[in-house]
Write a protein that holds these residues in place. Sequence first.
Motif, PDB file in Angstrom:
ATOM      1  N   VAL A   4       0.848  -1.192   0.000  1.00  0.00           N
ATOM      2  CA  VAL A   4       0.000   0.000   0.000  1.00  0.00           C
ATOM      3  C   VAL A   4       0.886   1.245   0.000  1.00  0.00           C
ATOM      4  CG1 VAL A   4      -1.931  -1.110   1.178  1.00  0.00           C
ATOM      5  CG2 VAL A   4      -0.149   0.036   2.527  1.00  0.00           C
ATOM      6  N   ALA A   5       0.300   2.355  -0.460  1.00  0.00           N
ATOM      7  CA  ALA A   5       0.984   3.653  -0.430  1.00  0.00           C
ATOM      8  C   ALA A   5       0.193   4.596   0.464  1.00  0.00           C
ATOM      9  CB  ALA A   5       1.095   4.232  -1.834  1.00  0.00           C
ATOM     10  N   VAL A   6       0.889   5.455   1.183  1.00  0.00           N
ATOM     11  CA  VAL A   6       0.250   6.360   2.146  1.00  0.00           C
ATOM     12  C   VAL A   6       0.729   7.780   1.897  1.00  0.00           C
ATOM     13  CG1 VAL A   6      -0.143   6.881   4.578  1.00  0.00           C
ATOM     14  CG2 VAL A   6       0.187   4.510   3.854  1.00  0.00           C
ATOM     15  N   THR A   7      -0.206   8.719   1.922  1.00  0.00           N
ATOM     16  CA  THR A   7       0.142  10.129   1.805  1.00  0.00           C
ATOM     17  C   THR A   7      -0.816  10.950   2.651  1.00  0.00           C
ATOM     18  OG1 THR A   7       0.501  11.962   0.258  1.00  0.00           O
ATOM     19  CG2 THR A   7      -1.332  10.482  -0.237  1.00  0.00           C
ATOM     20  N   TRP A   8      -0.352  12.078   3.145  1.00  0.00           N
ATOM     21  CA  TRP A   8      -1.254  13.013   3.793  1.00  0.00           C
ATOM     22  C   TRP A   8      -1.968  13.781   2.692  1.00  0.00           C
ATOM     23  CZ3 TRP A   8      -1.135  18.366   3.354  1.00  0.00           C
ATOM     24  CH2 TRP A   8      -0.027  18.889   2.678  1.00  0.00           C
ATOM     25  N   GLY A   9      -3.077  14.420   3.023  1.00  0.00           N
ATOM     26  CA  GLY A   9      -3.824  15.145   1.998  1.00  0.00           C
ATOM     27  C   GLY A   9      -4.545  16.350   2.549  1.00  0.00           C
ATOM     28  N   TYR A  10      -4.854  17.270   1.638  1.00  0.00           N
ATOM     29  CA  TYR A  10      -5.640  18.444   2.005  1.00  0.00           C
ATOM     30  C   TYR A  10      -7.108  18.048   2.168  1.00  0.00           C
ATOM     31  CZ  TYR A  10      -1.660  21.341   0.570  1.00  0.00           C
ATOM     32  OH  TYR A  10      -0.428  21.931   0.470  1.00  0.00           O
ATOM     33  N   SER A  11      -7.802  18.753   3.027  1.00  0.00           N
ATOM     34  CA  SER A  11      -9.213  18.480   3.254  1.00  0.00           C
ATOM     35  C   SER A  11     -10.025  18.774   1.995  1.00  0.00           C
ATOM     36  CB  SER A  11      -9.738  19.336   4.411  1.00  0.00           C
ATOM     37  OG  SER A  11     -11.146  19.333   4.441  1.00  0.00           O
ATOM     38  N   PRO A  12     -10.896  17.849   1.575  1.00  0.00           N
ATOM     39  CA  PRO A  12     -11.729  18.119   0.396  1.00  0.00           C
ATOM     40  C   PRO A  12     -12.706  19.265   0.621  1.00  0.00           C
ATOM     41  CG  PRO A  12     -12.397  16.081   1.482  1.00  0.00           C
ATOM     42  CD  PRO A  12     -11.118  16.512   2.126  1.00  0.00           C
ATOM     43  N   ASP A  13     -13.032  19.562   1.872  1.00  0.00           N
ATOM     44  CA  ASP A  13     -13.924  20.682   2.150  1.00  0.00           C
ATOM     45  C   ASP A  13     -13.220  22.020   1.944  1.00  0.00           C
ATOM     46  OD1 ASP A  13     -15.977  18.934   2.876  1.00  0.00           O
ATOM     47  OD2 ASP A  13     -15.237  18.799   4.935  1.00  0.00           O
ATOM     48  N   ALA A  14     -11.957  22.094   2.351  1.00  0.00           N
ATOM     49  CA  ALA A  14     -11.211  23.355   2.232  1.00  0.00           C
ATOM     50  C   ALA A  14     -10.644  23.554   0.836  1.00  0.00           C
ATOM     51  CB  ALA A  14     -10.084  23.386   3.273  1.00  0.00           C
ATOM     52  N   TYR A  15     -10.285  22.456   0.160  1.00  0.00           N
ATOM     53  CA  TYR A  15      -9.662  22.548  -1.164  1.00  0.00           C
ATOM     54  C   TYR A  15     -10.350  21.583  -2.133  1.00  0.00           C
ATOM     55  CZ  TYR A  15      -6.028  24.862   1.578  1.00  0.00           C
ATOM     56  OH  TYR A  15      -5.350  25.699   2.406  1.00  0.00           O
ATOM     57  N   PRO A  16     -11.589  21.857  -2.502  1.00  0.00           N
ATOM     58  CA  PRO A  16     -12.343  20.899  -3.322  1.00  0.00           C
ATOM     59  C   PRO A  16     -11.754  20.680  -4.708  1.00  0.00           C
ATOM     60  CG  PRO A  16     -13.535  22.982  -3.100  1.00  0.00           C
ATOM     61  CD  PRO A  16     -12.402  23.039  -2.140  1.00  0.00           C
ATOM     62  N   GLU A  17     -11.254  21.729  -5.349  1.00  0.00           N
ATOM     63  CA  GLU A  17     -10.712  21.561  -6.700  1.00  0.00           C
ATOM     64  C   GLU A  17      -9.446  20.708  -6.678  1.00  0.00           C
ATOM     65  OE1 GLU A  17     -12.426  22.470  -9.323  1.00  0.00           O
ATOM     66  OE2 GLU A  17     -13.920  23.150  -7.874  1.00  0.00           O
ATOM     67  N   HIS A  18      -8.594  20.957  -5.688  1.00  0.00           N
ATOM     68  CA  HIS A  18      -7.400  20.135  -5.526  1.00  0.00           C
ATOM     69  C   HIS A  18      -7.784  18.680  -5.292  1.00  0.00           C
ATOM     70  CE1 HIS A  18      -3.671  18.477  -3.819  1.00  0.00           C
ATOM     71  NE2 HIS A  18      -4.455  18.006  -2.857  1.00  0.00           N
ATOM     72  N   HIS A  19      -8.733  18.460  -4.411  1.00  0.00           N
ATOM     73  CA  HIS A  19      -9.101  17.094  -4.053  1.00  0.00           C
ATOM     74  C   HIS A  19      -9.615  16.332  -5.275  1.00  0.00           C
ATOM     75  CE1 HIS A  19     -10.538  13.781  -1.596  1.00  0.00           C
ATOM     76  NE2 HIS A  19     -11.696  13.847  -2.227  1.00  0.00           N
ATOM     77  N   LYS A  20     -10.437  16.951  -6.078  1.00  0.00           N
ATOM     78  CA  LYS A  20     -10.968  16.280  -7.262  1.00  0.00           C
ATOM     79  C   LYS A  20      -9.849  15.921  -8.234  1.00  0.00           C
ATOM     80  CE  LYS A  20     -15.426  18.664  -6.958  1.00  0.00           C
ATOM     81  NZ  LYS A  20     -16.309  19.676  -7.589  1.00  0.00           N
ATOM     82  N   ALA A  21      -8.940  16.854  -8.464  1.00  0.00           N
ATOM     83  CA  ALA A  21      -7.831  16.574  -9.375  1.00  0.00           C
ATOM     84  C   ALA A  21      -6.923  15.487  -8.817  1.00  0.00           C
ATOM     85  CB  ALA A  21      -7.032  17.859  -9.634  1.00  0.00           C
ATOM     86  N   PHE A  22      -6.689  15.524  -7.500  1.00  0.00           N
ATOM     87  CA  PHE A  22      -5.838  14.521  -6.851  1.00  0.00           C
ATOM     88  C   PHE A  22      -6.453  13.129  -6.965  1.00  0.00           C
ATOM     89  CE2 PHE A  22      -5.198  12.055  -2.914  1.00  0.00           C
ATOM     90  CZ  PHE A  22      -3.830  11.819  -3.007  1.00  0.00           C
ATOM     91  N   VAL A  23      -7.738  13.006  -6.658  1.00  0.00           N
ATOM     92  CA  VAL A  23      -8.409  11.700  -6.699  1.00  0.00           C
ATOM     93  C   VAL A  23      -8.415  11.141  -8.113  1.00  0.00           C
ATOM     94  CG1 VAL A  23     -10.646  10.570  -6.454  1.00  0.00           C
ATOM     95  CG2 VAL A  23      -9.807  12.075  -4.641  1.00  0.00           C
ATOM     96  N   ASN A  24      -8.723  11.970  -9.088  1.00  0.00           N
ATOM     97  CA  ASN A  24      -8.712  11.487 -10.472  1.00  0.00           C
ATOM     98  C   ASN A  24      -7.314  11.107 -10.924  1.00  0.00           C
ATOM     99  OD1 ASN A  24     -11.434  11.920 -10.512  1.00  0.00           O
ATOM    100  ND2 ASN A  24     -11.430  13.288 -12.285  1.00  0.00           N
ATOM    101  N   THR A  25      -6.309  11.783 -10.391  1.00  0.00           N
ATOM    102  CA  THR A  25      -4.920  11.482 -10.751  1.00  0.00           C
ATOM    103  C   THR A  25      -4.502  10.108 -10.233  1.00  0.00           C
ATOM    104  OG1 THR A  25      -4.285  13.821 -10.841  1.00  0.00           O
ATOM    105  CG2 THR A  25      -2.526  12.221 -10.489  1.00  0.00           C
ATOM    106  N   VAL A  26      -4.763   9.824  -8.958  1.00  0.00           N
ATOM    107  CA  VAL A  26      -4.370   8.525  -8.403  1.00  0.00           C
ATOM    108  C   VAL A  26      -5.215   7.406  -9.016  1.00  0.00           C
ATOM    109  CG1 VAL A  26      -3.505   9.526  -6.259  1.00  0.00           C
ATOM    110  CG2 VAL A  26      -5.876   8.761  -6.376  1.00  0.00           C
ATOM    111  N   GLY A  27      -6.456   7.718  -9.353  1.00  0.00           N
ATOM    112  CA  GLY A  27      -7.276   6.719 -10.015  1.00  0.00           C
ATOM    113  C   GLY A  27      -6.752   6.370 -11.389  1.00  0.00           C
ATOM    114  N   ALA A  28      -6.335   7.391 -12.140  1.00  0.00           N
ATOM    115  CA  ALA A  28      -5.779   7.144 -13.473  1.00  0.00           C
ATOM    116  C   ALA A  28      -4.467   6.384 -13.395  1.00  0.00           C
ATOM    117  CB  ALA A  28      -5.573   8.479 -14.194  1.00  0.00           C
ATOM    118  N   ALA A  29      -3.774   6.470 -12.233  1.00  0.00           N
ATOM    119  CA  ALA A  29      -2.509   5.758 -12.065  1.00  0.00           C
ATOM    120  C   ALA A  29      -2.703   4.285 -11.710  1.00  0.00           C
ATOM    121  CB  ALA A  29      -1.673   6.442 -10.988  1.00  0.00           C
ATOM    122  N   GLY A  30      -3.945   3.844 -11.496  1.00  0.00           N
ATOM    123  CA  GLY A  30      -4.212   2.430 -11.238  1.00  0.00           C
ATOM    124  C   GLY A  30      -4.582   2.089  -9.816  1.00  0.00           C
ATOM    125  N   PHE A  31      -4.726   3.087  -8.944  1.00  0.00           N
ATOM    126  CA  PHE A  31      -5.188   2.814  -7.578  1.00  0.00           C
ATOM    127  C   PHE A  31      -6.716   2.788  -7.583  1.00  0.00           C
ATOM    128  CE2 PHE A  31      -0.947   4.562  -6.697  1.00  0.00           C
ATOM    129  CZ  PHE A  31      -0.471   3.584  -5.831  1.00  0.00           C
TER     130      PHE A  31
END
Length: 608
Positions: free
Chosen positions: A500-527
């Motif tokens: 497994v891989a672990v990372t800290w992350g920004y709150s999706p409530d405080a940074y919604p645009e970042h969170h969406k881009a981050f989630v789609n990025t890790v998903g496209a990478a195969g997670f």
Amino acid sequence: MSNTRTDTATLLTLTFVVSFCSFAYEFVYSELLTVMYGGTVTQYVITVGLYFFSLGIGAALSDDLDGETLGGNFFRTEVLLAAAAPAGFLLIVGLNSVRIPQAVPAELVWTVARLPVVVVGFLSGFELPLLTRMFDDLDGDGSATPSWLRTAGTRIHDFVVAAVGTLWTVERTEGRRSGLSVVLAMDYVGGLAGAVVYARVLYPGIGLIPTIFVLALLNGVAALVFVAHFGAWSWWPLGGDEASASAGTGGNAAASARTDGSDRSLSAARVSKTLLVVCLLLTATYAGVVAKHDAADERLSQLYLEQQIENEYPPGAIRATVTSQETTAYQHVIRYDRTWTGTGPNPHFDGRTERCLRLGAAVQLCESWADSYHEGLVDVPMSLVDPGPDTKVLVVGGGDWIAVDHLREYGVTVDHVDLDGEFMRDAKTDPFFARWHDDAYEYDRLNTTVADGYRYLQKTNETYDLVLLDIPGATDDDLLTLYSTEFYRSVRTHLSEDGVAVTWGYSPDAYPEHHKAFVNTVGAAGFTRELSYWVREDLDDDGETERVEQFYVLAPGDRPRLTGDGATRYVRAREEHYGAVEWHAVPHYRGVRENSIFHPNYDILVDT
């Protein structure tokens, strides 16, 4: 003739100097706007575009300047540049140091912050046309151009023409080069020198703040040299009137030798005595700042940083005091104390004052939550892997060695990769870090590599049971690689079958645009699966725990629960927090593009 040749050599030298400054200003403002607002590519592209647009407007309007007083107009231009460039720099810093009311449109602030670029570009646009016309006045037949310059220019010209002739049909032009071609050539040489010296000497050597004063000093010196050499002016700056300053002989041998009237635009430089005094004062002030550049840089940057930190809290709540700051090859390291000055109980930490550390714009560590952050990064996900020397863990980042110290408790084998070797070396003996890392750099199952995490994964053949991403927040273009599909794909490729891989992350409530881009990025990478949790800490010692940091565990498939048989002592002691944490499918947001190295999505960057 010798005086005329000296005059042309002086003009060409001044061309080199002002072009040096002009190009360097462009880079200073680009970097400053990047520091203030983030987004390296965005700020550089917009700044360069605005600068050249303004440069063109200034050049187009230069024909409207009085042709009888070209020298006086050149002097005024240099004095205005010497005053405007540092003032614009301080304006941009000031805009980011004060609390701007929310009613003020962000677009207005954006526009005002870029006005200095327009002003300096506009003024710089006057320089080349003025110098070209003055050069033509002095060197009407081309004979006054220094012989060494004519020889060098001829050889370079012959070489270039020969090279061009391999692909195009050429017809050699003989005879004198126009004043424009000579001045333009020197302008380009000065521009190249400005770019190289800024990138290799000024910015890394003395920093951004002193650099702007070095450049303004050069503009002031150029103005004074020009007047001293060409102007028929009184050596006593407060004596006489403007007419005598423009018509007198002034004791300059070169000026007294001019009798044919061809250089009237130079000797008749109607320099206001007031403007001359202003130029002398500016130049002397900048010389003092440059001589004490270390103290000036530290004090100005300290005031800015303290105000920036205080602005993150309600007015009057926190007083920030920068205690030290250093710049490595990769990051700005800032240590500061934050003191509670608000009314009522302190909701942020226990006590009145605590020490914190920043790397650039992002908070890296505060005394009140240093332990809880690393417990969330290491002690929680260790519940998903077996402790022991056969378990291999990769730590990307974590140059403070604290994550390694937590891993040492489980006896695992650790590969540690961090780009900033200077920071890692200093952290070994720094008392601020030593209290937490307990000399973890001496751990006998630790292999440390000073390298970029992305490049390391591209080259290694190792596989890991656990990958910990202890990296800075996505606040700068330089970090886009570590938030890209290519990077996360490399992480997934190097996971063991159950890794497994672990990372800290920004709150999706405080940074919604970042969170969406981050989630789609890790998903496209195969997670395909994620487990999200918060670590909690009683920060203010009021008997209640508060959320400190959010973490994500990423996996390409199903994994066991945190509270299974292999749960760590830390997780078992907090069953009420982690018992309900479950794995979920990594979501996908429509219309949101993932971040890629070759097609970046700047929404993944956050504005801190």
